[in-house]
Design an enzyme around this catalytic site. Structure first.
Site, PDB file in Angstrom:
ATOM      1  N   THR A   1      11.563 -20.480  -8.934  1.00 32.00           N
ATOM      2  CA  THR A   1      11.560 -21.552  -9.939  1.00 32.00           C
ATOM      3  C   THR A   1      10.344 -22.464  -9.851  1.00 32.00           C
ATOM      4  OG1 THR A   1      12.912 -22.839  -8.384  1.00 32.00           O
ATOM      5  CG2 THR A   1      14.080 -21.621 -10.107  1.00 32.00           C
ATOM      6  N   GLU A   2       9.409 -22.174  -8.963  1.00 28.63           N
ATOM      7  CA  GLU A   2       8.311 -23.104  -8.690  1.00 28.63           C
ATOM      8  C   GLU A   2       7.525 -23.504  -9.934  1.00 28.63           C
ATOM      9  OE1 GLU A   2       9.106 -21.046  -4.745  1.00 28.63           O
ATOM     10  OE2 GLU A   2       9.112 -20.518  -6.876  1.00 28.63           O
TER      11      GLU A   2
END
Length: 262
Positions: free
Chosen positions: A126-127
């Site tokens: 999800t960065e």
């Protein structure tokens, strides 16, 4: 974090459900200490990374990270220490994943030698969706993932399930949730049958870089193999096989010599 040892296996349980087992400095400190203790204990043959609560690991502790902005640094360096400690642990490490894992949690899973998840578990890098990149965890993740899958999942941040995680190499196996405990137990039963020094040596083989000179590589590995055959473990293992009995390191787990195939 909870620590328990039984029949040669130490289980390190991430126990911070209030923040979904986020990788805070306290949790990572406890994990490093737990791994060091397991390495130092000759009775421990393998390590399992488990978790309490429904989430395996939600990644970095973003509350702690936000608080650290004032100092001009974030606690990402310790995550690197944790990944190295897991990856280079001389004893096999197995991650047991019953629930979701995100971001840094995937780095932890990839660092483990084996990983078994519930088919229903979900995963995501999800960065990029919070304006950062999966930098530190790439050291353990990218060697595991198929390149096309890595590109898709790094760039989209989309979630995927346990079956996909197994298909792309993030985990060893995905099983129905009600079969997770049994699957982990089977792997642990197999791991503790390996000789301690040989298990450490096998892990070193798995980390060897690709050879550039095949003949030199084979000569070096032949010498290495001879050393293991001539070692105390190697001699005991061959003798136990011929005598159709348990090798000493397996019998020791049950407190006696026992009988059976080695």
């Amino acid at each position: 974090m909870r620590v328990a040892t039984a029949r040669g296996v130490t289980t390190l349980t991430l126990d911070s459900p209030h923040n979904r087992n986020a990788l805070s400095t306290p949790l990572m400190t406890e994990l490093l200490a737990g791994l060091a203790a397991a390495v130092a204990d000759d009775a421990v043959r393998a390590v399992v990374l488990d978790h309490t609560g429904p989430v395996f690991c939600s990644g970095a502790d973003l509350k702690e990270t936000a608080a650290a902005y004032a100092s001009g640094s974030v606690p990402a360096g310790m995550l690197g220490d944790v990944l190295v400690a897991v990856r280079e642990c001389p004893k096999p490490v197995l991650a047991k994943v019953a629930g979701p894992a995100r971001a840094g949690g995937l780095g932890l899973i990839a660092a483990a030698d084996l990983a078994v998840c519930a088919e229903e578990a979900t995963f995501a890098f999800t960065e990029v969706r919070i304006g950062v990149i999966p930098a530190v965890i790439s050291a353990t993740v990218l060697p595991r993932l198929h390149p096309r899958a890595a590109a898709e999942l790094y760039l989209t941040g989309d979630s995927f399930d346990g079956r996909r995680a197994a298909e792309i190499g993030l985990v060893t196996a995905a099983v129905p949730a009600d079969g997770l405990d049994a699957a982990v137990a089977r792997y642990c039963d197999s791991l503790v049958r390996g000789a301690p020094r040989a298990l450490a040596g096998a892990k070193e083989l798995l980390r060897r870089p690709a050879a550039t000179d095949l003949r030199a590589e084979i000569a070096e590995l032949a010498t290495l193999s001879t050393g293991y055959f001539l070692s105390d473990e190697g001699r005991e293992g061959v003798l136990a096989f011929r005598e159709k009995r348990l090798a000493g390191w397996v019998a020791a787990l049950d407190g006696g010599p026992g009988e059976g195939a080695s």
